[in-house]
Design an enzyme around this catalytic site. Structure first.
Site, mmCIF file in Angstrom:
data_model
loop_
_atom_site.group_PDB
_atom_site.id
_atom_site.type_symbol
_atom_site.label_atom_id
_atom_site.label_comp_id
_atom_site.label_asym_id
_atom_site.label_seq_id
_atom_site.Cartn_x
_atom_site.Cartn_y
_atom_site.Cartn_z
ATOM 1 N N HIS A 167 46.196 40.513 97.897
ATOM 2 C CA HIS A 167 46.668 41.293 99.034
ATOM 3 C C HIS A 167 46.766 40.333 100.223
ATOM 4 O O HIS A 167 45.811 39.592 100.492
ATOM 5 C CB HIS A 167 45.661 42.366 99.431
ATOM 6 N N ILE A 182 52.136 50.085 98.433
ATOM 7 C CA ILE A 182 52.606 51.461 98.596
ATOM 8 C C ILE A 182 51.725 52.250 99.575
ATOM 9 O O ILE A 182 52.162 53.258 100.133
ATOM 10 C CB ILE A 182 52.649 52.153 97.205
ATOM 11 N N HIS A 226 46.617 40.210 91.389
ATOM 12 C CA HIS A 226 47.378 40.343 92.633
ATOM 13 C C HIS A 226 46.501 39.919 93.782
ATOM 14 O O HIS A 226 45.303 40.190 93.779
ATOM 15 C CB HIS A 226 47.878 41.778 92.849
HETATM 16 P P1 AMP Z 1 43.370 46.731 93.861
HETATM 17 O O1 AMP Z 1 42.275 47.677 94.206
HETATM 18 O O2 AMP Z 1 43.148 45.370 94.463
HETATM 19 O O3 AMP Z 1 43.653 46.686 92.379
HETATM 20 O O4 AMP Z 1 44.652 47.271 94.616
HETATM 21 C C1 AMP Z 1 45.765 47.832 93.992
HETATM 22 C C2 AMP Z 1 46.782 48.079 95.076
HETATM 23 O O5 AMP Z 1 48.013 48.408 94.473
HETATM 24 C C3 AMP Z 1 46.445 49.227 96.030
HETATM 25 O O6 AMP Z 1 46.390 48.722 97.362
HETATM 26 C C4 AMP Z 1 47.600 50.217 95.837
HETATM 27 O O7 AMP Z 1 47.982 50.847 97.034
HETATM 28 C C5 AMP Z 1 48.685 49.311 95.302
HETATM 29 N N1 AMP Z 1 49.696 49.966 94.483
HETATM 30 C C6 AMP Z 1 49.509 50.780 93.415
HETATM 31 N N2 AMP Z 1 50.680 51.148 92.890
HETATM 32 C C7 AMP Z 1 51.635 50.530 93.617
HETATM 33 C C8 AMP Z 1 53.067 50.508 93.565
HETATM 34 N N3 AMP Z 1 53.753 51.204 92.652
HETATM 35 N N4 AMP Z 1 53.739 49.769 94.481
HETATM 36 C C9 AMP Z 1 53.061 49.078 95.412
HETATM 37 N N5 AMP Z 1 51.723 49.045 95.514
HETATM 38 C C10 AMP Z 1 51.018 49.775 94.634
#
Ligand code: AMP
Length: 129
Positions: free
Chosen positions: A116, A41, A114
């Site tokens: 990236h 997002i 997850h």
């Molecule tokens: P992390 O710090 O690796 O846990 O990254 C979490 C990621 O999730 C961040 O890059 C956010 O921008 C992404 N994120 C959070 N909510 C959403 C959502 N609803 N849809 C897509 N990405 C999201």
């Protein structure tokens, strides 16, 4: 001797669990039996996709230790397929960075595994000093 009992604790109210249950929309790139890939997002590069397993795993180490073989294979294959879809595979593209932030020191925001996949422009040096 003291034994520290550690267990991975998965919380079902995290945002990616809600995405998997269809409670929150997402911009899906790929889905298979084992994984869902969707655009971040808040993209940090022209391509920024998150790939999550469908099982209840907090982090990569949790998944590596407790997931079944078919879950691991299905998830890793989904990552490869996303690289192809984004044209970032190094056989026909310019490459990518894969990040799996884990826990407190990894600065993980969402406690559902997850990775990236970032690409489309250089990701710079690996880590800030
Ligand atoms: P992390 O710090 O690796 O846990 O990254 C979490 C990621 O999730 C961040 O890059 C956010 O921008 C992404 N994120 C959070 N909510 C959403 C959502 N609803 N849809 C897509 N990405 C999201």
């Amino acid at each position: 001797m003291l034994h520290k009992i550690m267990a991975y604790k998965y919380e079902d109210d995290n945002i990616f669990a809600k995405i998997l249950r269809g409670e929150i929309p997402n911009d899906t790139v790929l889905e298979n039996e084992y994984a869902l890939a969707f655009r971040d997002i808040n993209p940090q590069r022209p391509h920024h996709v998150l790939i999550i397993p469908k099982g209840r795993y907090v982090s990569f180490d949790h998944f590596a230790k407790e997931a079944a073989d078919d879950q691991i294979i299905g998830y890793i294959q989904a990552i490869g397929a996303v690289c192809d879809l984004l044209n970032v595979s190094i056989d026909n593209g310019d490459g990518f960075r894969m990040i799996a932030n884990s826990g407190q020191h990894g600065v993980q925001e969402v406690p559902h595994l997850h990775v990236h996949i970032l690409g489309g422009s250089s990701c710079g040096k690996m880590i800030q000093s």
